[in-house]
Design a protein around this motif. Structure first.
Motif, PDB file in Angstrom:
ATOM      1  N   VAL A 206      38.856 -26.418  63.791  1.00 30.64           N
ATOM      2  CA  VAL A 206      38.526 -25.142  64.425  1.00 30.64           C
ATOM      3  C   VAL A 206      37.762 -25.364  65.721  1.00 30.64           C
ATOM      4  N   SER A 207      36.761 -26.254  65.690  1.00 35.58           N
ATOM      5  CA  SER A 207      35.960 -26.506  66.887  1.00 35.58           C
ATOM      6  C   SER A 207      35.293 -27.866  66.775  1.00 35.58           C
ATOM      7  N   GLN A 208      34.843 -28.392  67.922  1.00 34.41           N
ATOM      8  CA  GLN A 208      34.183 -29.691  67.984  1.00 34.41           C
ATOM      9  C   GLN A 208      33.145 -29.697  69.093  1.00 34.41           C
ATOM     10  N   PHE A 209      32.118 -30.525  68.944  1.00 30.92           N
ATOM     11  CA  PHE A 209      31.195 -30.807  70.039  1.00 30.92           C
ATOM     12  C   PHE A 209      30.634 -32.208  69.844  1.00 30.92           C
ATOM     13  N   ASP A 210      30.084 -32.759  70.912  1.00 30.09           N
ATOM     14  CA  ASP A 210      29.585 -34.134  70.887  1.00 30.09           C
ATOM     15  C   ASP A 210      28.064 -34.186  70.945  1.00 30.09           C
ATOM     16  N   LEU A 211      27.490 -35.018  70.104  1.00 33.12           N
ATOM     17  CA  LEU A 211      26.077 -35.365  70.184  1.00 33.12           C
ATOM     18  C   LEU A 211      25.928 -36.534  71.154  1.00 33.12           C
ATOM     19  N   PRO A 212      24.694 -36.885  71.560  1.00 31.23           N
ATOM     20  CA  PRO A 212      24.517 -38.027  72.456  1.00 31.23           C
ATOM     21  C   PRO A 212      25.160 -39.290  71.893  1.00 31.23           C
ATOM     22  N   ARG A 213      25.919 -39.988  72.727  1.00 30.17           N
ATOM     23  CA  ARG A 213      26.631 -41.185  72.279  1.00 30.17           C
ATOM     24  C   ARG A 213      25.659 -42.313  71.966  1.00 30.17           C
ATOM     25  N   LYS A 214      25.904 -42.963  70.841  1.00 32.08           N
ATOM     26  CA  LYS A 214      25.130 -44.134  70.445  1.00 32.08           C
ATOM     27  C   LYS A 214      26.115 -45.205  70.015  1.00 32.08           C
ATOM     28  N   THR A 215      25.612 -46.340  69.577  1.00 36.96           N
ATOM     29  CA  THR A 215      26.486 -47.415  69.141  1.00 36.96           C
ATOM     30  C   THR A 215      27.269 -47.000  67.900  1.00 36.96           C
ATOM     31  N   VAL A 216      28.400 -47.679  67.671  1.00 32.85           N
ATOM     32  CA  VAL A 216      29.247 -47.386  66.515  1.00 32.85           C
ATOM     33  C   VAL A 216      28.440 -47.492  65.231  1.00 32.85           C
ATOM     34  N   ASN A 217      28.687 -46.551  64.306  1.00 27.61           N
ATOM     35  CA  ASN A 217      28.024 -46.501  63.001  1.00 27.61           C
ATOM     36  C   ASN A 217      26.565 -46.074  63.067  1.00 27.61           C
ATOM     37  N   SER A 218      26.157 -45.421  64.155  1.00 30.17           N
ATOM     38  CA  SER A 218      24.799 -44.872  64.211  1.00 30.17           C
ATOM     39  C   SER A 218      24.705 -43.577  63.406  1.00 30.17           C
ATOM     40  N   TYR A 219      25.750 -42.751  63.483  1.00 26.33           N
ATOM     41  CA  TYR A 219      25.755 -41.462  62.786  1.00 26.33           C
ATOM     42  C   TYR A 219      26.386 -41.647  61.404  1.00 26.33           C
ATOM     43  N   LEU A 220      25.560 -41.929  60.421  1.00 22.06           N
ATOM     44  CA  LEU A 220      26.063 -42.153  59.063  1.00 22.06           C
ATOM     45  C   LEU A 220      25.526 -41.142  58.054  1.00 22.06           C
ATOM     46  N   ALA A 221      24.461 -40.412  58.400  1.00 21.65           N
ATOM     47  CA  ALA A 221      23.926 -39.406  57.479  1.00 21.65           C
ATOM     48  C   ALA A 221      24.888 -38.226  57.391  1.00 21.65           C
ATOM     49  N   HIS A 222      25.087 -37.713  56.180  1.00 18.83           N
ATOM     50  CA  HIS A 222      25.985 -36.571  56.008  1.00 18.83           C
ATOM     51  C   HIS A 222      25.365 -35.308  56.604  1.00 18.83           C
ATOM     52  N   PRO A 223      26.180 -34.413  57.161  1.00 20.11           N
ATOM     53  CA  PRO A 223      25.659 -33.129  57.625  1.00 20.11           C
ATOM     54  C   PRO A 223      25.069 -32.347  56.453  1.00 20.11           C
ATOM     55  N   VAL A 224      24.084 -31.505  56.763  1.00 20.42           N
ATOM     56  CA  VAL A 224      23.483 -30.630  55.758  1.00 20.42           C
ATOM     57  C   VAL A 224      23.503 -29.203  56.296  1.00 20.42           C
ATOM     58  N   VAL A 225      23.977 -28.272  55.484  1.00 20.72           N
ATOM     59  CA  VAL A 225      23.975 -26.859  55.838  1.00 20.72           C
ATOM     60  C   VAL A 225      23.054 -26.131  54.873  1.00 20.72           C
ATOM     61  N   CYS A 226      22.054 -25.430  55.408  1.00 18.47           N
ATOM     62  CA  CYS A 226      21.094 -24.717  54.574  1.00 18.47           C
ATOM     63  C   CYS A 226      20.499 -23.558  55.361  1.00 18.47           C
ATOM     64  N   GLY A 227      20.512 -22.371  54.765  1.00 19.41           N
ATOM     65  CA  GLY A 227      19.876 -21.215  55.390  1.00 19.41           C
ATOM     66  C   GLY A 227      20.466 -20.842  56.732  1.00 19.41           C
ATOM     67  N   GLY A 228      21.763 -21.027  56.899  1.00 17.16           N
ATOM     68  CA  GLY A 228      22.393 -20.671  58.161  1.00 17.16           C
ATOM     69  C   GLY A 228      22.193 -21.670  59.267  1.00 17.16           C
ATOM     70  N   ARG A 229      21.712 -22.853  58.919  1.00  9.81           N
ATOM     71  CA  ARG A 229      21.497 -23.892  59.919  1.00  9.81           C
ATOM     72  C   ARG A 229      22.233 -25.172  59.540  1.00  9.81           C
ATOM     73  N   LEU A 230      22.657 -25.883  60.567  1.00  9.21           N
ATOM     74  CA  LEU A 230      23.328 -27.161  60.401  1.00  9.21           C
ATOM     75  C   LEU A 230      22.365 -28.258  60.849  1.00  9.21           C
ATOM     76  N   TYR A 231      22.081 -29.211  59.943  1.00  7.65           N
ATOM     77  CA  TYR A 231      21.149 -30.296  60.225  1.00  7.65           C
ATOM     78  C   TYR A 231      21.926 -31.603  60.368  1.00  7.65           C
ATOM     79  N   LEU A 232      21.716 -32.296  61.489  1.00  8.16           N
ATOM     80  CA  LEU A 232      22.377 -33.568  61.758  1.00  8.16           C
ATOM     81  C   LEU A 232      21.319 -34.603  62.112  1.00  8.16           C
ATOM     82  N   ARG A 233      21.356 -35.737  61.428  1.00  7.14           N
ATOM     83  CA  ARG A 233      20.340 -36.771  61.665  1.00  7.14           C
ATOM     84  C   ARG A 233      20.994 -38.065  62.133  1.00  7.14           C
TER      85      ARG A 233
END
Length: 251
Positions: A206-233
């Motif tokens: 449906v849609s996509q956006f990019d977070l700041p680029r880091k080295t491969v395998n930096s973004y490994l934490a699963h997304p969390v959705v709670c209270g109408g907010r999306l948390y990305l670590r």
């Protein structure tokens, strides 16, 4: 670690306690399972009730096991030896069937628990459904997940009971996934966030956006959705988005 009522269940993995139950208020040991032969793996467990037995299902380094939450007794076990020591997927359970997987072309396997023989038999196996860190989600009869970047290399939707392909996608990359309000939230290991709609034909981006680029395998934490907010670590960075009305970064 998983909290179940007044107990904390965890897997130290040593011979004096492969899986243990602790009093969550005092830390006192309630039971310790020493029947399991293999050491701990990386996966988080899941607690289910099957045929009247409330049990914790998880993977060791070389097997899948079900342990009675009340007593610590080993209810069943089945071999699952990976090609790399990365059994990290939280098992997916429904009605006596358990899906497990590991990366590097170990593949994904659907097991059926056989209480009488205290084991589980293989229903189907696919080498390309080799989830590494990404996790799998079962929605109705559709199983969603992502193959390892060194193996299957695709996001998949397959029929849970047969393993038959419904849809594959190689553009998303290796993603960690979660589900909220019938939508799939997928965070690519390089920082691309994707929102997927579940469709009769599998899924649609449906849609996509990019977070700041880091080295491969930096973004490994699963997304969390709670209270109408999306948390990305990612490492020490936490990004929070308002998904009720619009994407608004508040970092």
């Amino acid at each position: 670690v998983i909290v179940d009522g007044d107990r904390i269940l965890c897997m130290p993995g040593g011979p004096k306690g492969r899986i243990v139950a602790l009093n969550k208020r005092t830390g006192e040991t309630i039971w310790a399972n020493t029947e399991i032969k293999h050491y701990a793996a990386y996966c988080s467990p899941v607690i289910v009730t099957h045929r009247g037995v409330r049990q914790l299902i998880t993977m060791t380094q070389k097997s899948v096991v079900g342990v009675d939450v009340a007593t610590g007794r080993l209810v069943w076990s089945a071999p699952f030896a990976p090609r790399s020591p990365q059994n990290a997927l939280t098992p997916v359970f429904r009605d006596g069937y358990v899906f497990v997987a590991c990366g590097h072309s170990t593949g994904g396997t659907l097991l059926q628990i056989e209480p009488e023989s205290r084991t589980a038999s293989t229903v189907w196996h696919r080498e390309d459904l080799d989830n590494c860190h990404a996790g799998s989600i079962l929605l109705e009869d559709k199983l969603f997940g992502c193959g390892c970047r060194a193996g299957g290399k695709h996001f998949y939707c397959v029929d849970f009971l047969t393993g038959t392909t419904i849809k594959l996608d190689k553009t998303l990359g290796k993603v960690g996934i979660t589900c909220a309000d019938g939508m799939l939230y997928c965070l690519n290991h390089q920082g691309t966030m994707s929102l997927l709609a579940v469709t009769p034909d599998g899924f649609e981006i449906v849609s996509q956006f990019d977070l700041p680029r880091k080295t491969v395998n930096s973004y490994l934490a699963h997304p969390v959705v709670c209270g109408g907010r999306l948390y990305l670590r990612c490492d020490e960075d936490l990004y929070v988005y308002d998904i009720n009305s619009r994407f608004e970064q508040t970092r």
